[in-house]
Design a protein around this motif. Sequence first.
Motif, PDB file in Angstrom:
ATOM      1  N   TRP A   1     -52.141  -9.886  53.818  1.00  0.00           N
ATOM      2  CA  TRP A   1     -51.861 -11.209  54.348  1.00  0.00           C
ATOM      3  C   TRP A   1     -50.268 -11.515  54.057  1.00  0.00           C
ATOM      4  O   TRP A   1     -49.585 -11.970  55.159  1.00  0.00           O
ATOM      5  N   MET A   2     -49.732 -11.173  53.210  1.00  0.00           N
ATOM      6  CA  MET A   2     -48.279 -11.381  52.920  1.00  0.00           C
ATOM      7  C   MET A   2     -47.319 -10.405  53.818  1.00  0.00           C
ATOM      8  O   MET A   2     -46.527 -11.089  54.255  1.00  0.00           O
ATOM      9  N   CYS A   3     -47.746  -9.273  53.863  1.00  0.00           N
ATOM     10  CA  CYS A   3     -47.028  -8.580  55.020  1.00  0.00           C
ATOM     11  C   CYS A   3     -47.321  -9.110  56.081  1.00  0.00           C
ATOM     12  O   CYS A   3     -45.950  -8.896  57.063  1.00  0.00           O
ATOM     13  N   TYR A   4     -48.275  -9.565  56.573  1.00  0.00           N
ATOM     14  CA  TYR A   4     -48.556 -10.186  57.999  1.00  0.00           C
ATOM     15  C   TYR A   4     -47.542 -11.142  58.068  1.00  0.00           C
ATOM     16  O   TYR A   4     -46.999 -11.615  59.127  1.00  0.00           O
ATOM     17  N   VAL A   5     -47.720 -12.357  57.203  1.00  0.00           N
ATOM     18  CA  VAL A   5     -46.976 -13.504  57.029  1.00  0.00           C
ATOM     19  C   VAL A   5     -45.297 -13.084  57.449  1.00  0.00           C
ATOM     20  O   VAL A   5     -44.708 -13.730  58.071  1.00  0.00           O
ATOM     21  N   VAL A   6     -45.007 -12.050  56.461  1.00  0.00           N
ATOM     22  CA  VAL A   6     -43.439 -11.844  56.401  1.00  0.00           C
ATOM     23  C   VAL A   6     -43.012 -11.401  57.874  1.00  0.00           C
ATOM     24  O   VAL A   6     -42.117 -11.539  58.331  1.00  0.00           O
ATOM     25  N   ILE A   7     -43.797 -10.323  58.454  1.00  0.00           N
ATOM     26  CA  ILE A   7     -43.385  -9.553  59.714  1.00  0.00           C
ATOM     27  C   ILE A   7     -43.488 -10.677  60.738  1.00  0.00           C
ATOM     28  O   ILE A   7     -42.525 -10.611  61.473  1.00  0.00           O
ATOM     29  N   THR A   8     -44.704 -11.364  60.712  1.00  0.00           N
ATOM     30  CA  THR A   8     -44.591 -12.297  62.058  1.00  0.00           C
ATOM     31  C   THR A   8     -43.514 -13.470  62.028  1.00  0.00           C
ATOM     32  O   THR A   8     -43.032 -13.828  63.068  1.00  0.00           O
ATOM     33  N   THR A   9     -43.412 -13.991  60.727  1.00  0.00           N
ATOM     34  CA  THR A   9     -42.033 -14.869  60.594  1.00  0.00           C
ATOM     35  C   THR A   9     -40.883 -14.379  60.916  1.00  0.00           C
ATOM     36  O   THR A   9     -40.028 -14.805  61.666  1.00  0.00           O
ATOM     37  N   SER A  10     -40.838 -12.823  60.547  1.00  0.00           N
ATOM     38  CA  SER A  10     -39.449 -12.217  60.648  1.00  0.00           C
ATOM     39  C   SER A  10     -39.400 -12.299  62.173  1.00  0.00           C
ATOM     40  O   SER A  10     -38.028 -12.303  62.623  1.00  0.00           O
ATOM     41  N   ILE A  11     -40.432 -12.013  62.884  1.00  0.00           N
ATOM     42  CA  ILE A  11     -40.336 -11.751  64.602  1.00  0.00           C
ATOM     43  C   ILE A  11     -39.803 -12.917  65.082  1.00  0.00           C
ATOM     44  O   ILE A  11     -38.899 -13.066  66.101  1.00  0.00           O
ATOM     45  N   ALA A  12     -40.512 -13.996  64.587  1.00  0.00           N
ATOM     46  CA  ALA A  12     -40.312 -15.334  65.046  1.00  0.00           C
ATOM     47  C   ALA A  12     -38.924 -16.305  64.821  1.00  0.00           C
ATOM     48  O   ALA A  12     -38.388 -17.060  65.687  1.00  0.00           O
ATOM     49  N   SER A  13     -38.513 -15.714  63.703  1.00  0.00           N
ATOM     50  CA  SER A  13     -37.250 -16.597  63.018  1.00  0.00           C
ATOM     51  C   SER A  13     -36.313 -15.545  62.272  1.00  0.00           C
ATOM     52  O   SER A  13     -36.884 -15.090  61.285  1.00  0.00           O
ATOM     53  N   ASN A  14     -34.963 -15.455  62.335  1.00  0.00           N
ATOM     54  CA  ASN A  14     -34.229 -14.919  61.779  1.00  0.00           C
ATOM     55  C   ASN A  14     -33.820 -15.675  60.343  1.00  0.00           C
ATOM     56  O   ASN A  14     -32.957 -16.644  60.889  1.00  0.00           O
ATOM     57  N   LEU A  15     -33.968 -15.377  59.251  1.00  0.00           N
ATOM     58  CA  LEU A  15     -33.574 -16.101  58.232  1.00  0.00           C
ATOM     59  C   LEU A  15     -32.081 -16.130  57.955  1.00  0.00           C
ATOM     60  O   LEU A  15     -31.717 -17.149  57.673  1.00  0.00           O
ATOM     61  N   PHE A  16     -31.369 -15.119  58.279  1.00  0.00           N
ATOM     62  CA  PHE A  16     -29.794 -15.256  58.336  1.00  0.00           C
ATOM     63  C   PHE A  16     -29.344 -16.114  59.156  1.00  0.00           C
ATOM     64  O   PHE A  16     -28.192 -16.703  58.903  1.00  0.00           O
ATOM     65  N   LYS A  17     -29.942 -16.155  60.356  1.00  0.00           N
ATOM     66  CA  LYS A  17     -29.476 -17.244  61.434  1.00  0.00           C
ATOM     67  C   LYS A  17     -29.833 -18.754  60.971  1.00  0.00           C
ATOM     68  O   LYS A  17     -28.950 -19.783  61.214  1.00  0.00           O
ATOM     69  N   GLU A  18     -30.813 -18.804  60.543  1.00  0.00           N
ATOM     70  CA  GLU A  18     -31.206 -20.365  59.925  1.00  0.00           C
ATOM     71  C   GLU A  18     -30.916 -20.702  58.525  1.00  0.00           C
ATOM     72  O   GLU A  18     -30.891 -21.785  58.158  1.00  0.00           O
ATOM     73  N   TRP A  19     -30.187 -19.849  57.976  1.00  0.00           N
ATOM     74  CA  TRP A  19     -29.901 -20.103  56.416  1.00  0.00           C
ATOM     75  C   TRP A  19     -29.088 -21.334  56.271  1.00  0.00           C
ATOM     76  O   TRP A  19     -29.204 -22.072  55.381  1.00  0.00           O
ATOM     77  N   ASP A  20     -27.982 -21.558  56.985  1.00  0.00           N
ATOM     78  CA  ASP A  20     -27.398 -22.726  56.664  1.00  0.00           C
ATOM     79  C   ASP A  20     -28.356 -24.113  56.803  1.00  0.00           C
ATOM     80  O   ASP A  20     -27.946 -24.973  56.070  1.00  0.00           O
ATOM     81  N   PHE A  21     -29.030 -24.151  57.796  1.00  0.00           N
ATOM     82  CA  PHE A  21     -29.879 -25.144  57.816  1.00  0.00           C
ATOM     83  C   PHE A  21     -30.768 -25.292  56.734  1.00  0.00           C
ATOM     84  O   PHE A  21     -31.013 -26.421  56.002  1.00  0.00           O
ATOM     85  N   LEU A  22     -31.351 -23.987  56.294  1.00  0.00           N
ATOM     86  CA  LEU A  22     -32.355 -23.939  55.420  1.00  0.00           C
ATOM     87  C   LEU A  22     -31.949 -24.314  53.983  1.00  0.00           C
ATOM     88  O   LEU A  22     -32.454 -24.905  52.973  1.00  0.00           O
ATOM     89  N   GLY A  23     -30.688 -23.789  54.008  1.00  0.00           N
ATOM     90  CA  GLY A  23     -30.010 -24.056  52.526  1.00  0.00           C
ATOM     91  C   GLY A  23     -29.680 -25.486  52.190  1.00  0.00           C
ATOM     92  O   GLY A  23     -29.559 -25.723  50.905  1.00  0.00           O
ATOM     93  N   GLY A  24     -29.669 -26.296  53.250  1.00  0.00           N
ATOM     94  CA  GLY A  24     -29.479 -27.705  53.100  1.00  0.00           C
ATOM     95  C   GLY A  24     -30.745 -28.394  52.529  1.00  0.00           C
ATOM     96  O   GLY A  24     -30.356 -29.840  52.337  1.00  0.00           O
ATOM     97  N   ILE A  25     -31.692 -27.906  52.656  1.00  0.00           N
ATOM     98  CA  ILE A  25     -32.996 -28.691  52.322  1.00  0.00           C
ATOM     99  C   ILE A  25     -33.362 -28.432  50.988  1.00  0.00           C
ATOM    100  O   ILE A  25     -33.381 -27.584  50.354  1.00  0.00           O
ATOM    101  N   PRO A  26     -33.432 -29.828  50.452  1.00  0.00           N
ATOM    102  CA  PRO A  26     -33.766 -29.712  48.758  1.00  0.00           C
ATOM    103  C   PRO A  26     -34.928 -28.983  48.399  1.00  0.00           C
ATOM    104  O   PRO A  26     -34.880 -28.355  47.486  1.00  0.00           O
TER     105      PRO A  26
END
Length: 111
Positions: free
Chosen positions: A15-40
Amino acid sequence: MITFLKLLFSALLIWMCYVVITTSIASNLFKEWDFLGGIPWMRATLWDFYTNVLVIFVWICYKEKTIFSKGTWLVLLVTLGSIASCIYMLVQLFRLSPGEGLKELFGKQHG
């Protein structure tokens, strides 16, 4: 109980492999980091994650004898999170001899 745990941690790993892979395909963490890092809640989640890594790593330090094994598992826990935790549990479960149970799972040292 051991068979149930093997099935449980195998299912969680898949399940976790599936979640991580599908999330990685849908969203790039490194591109979203500035936004995500600002969320408490993201910061709280990261503190929670690394606290959990420390708790699991303390147990691994007890279970494993060699510094290489301990270091390898620390790197895997930090980089893979719950995927590495599930793999570690499965390794421990499959290391058990027939007839061994929870006492040996949690207390038996290797190395």
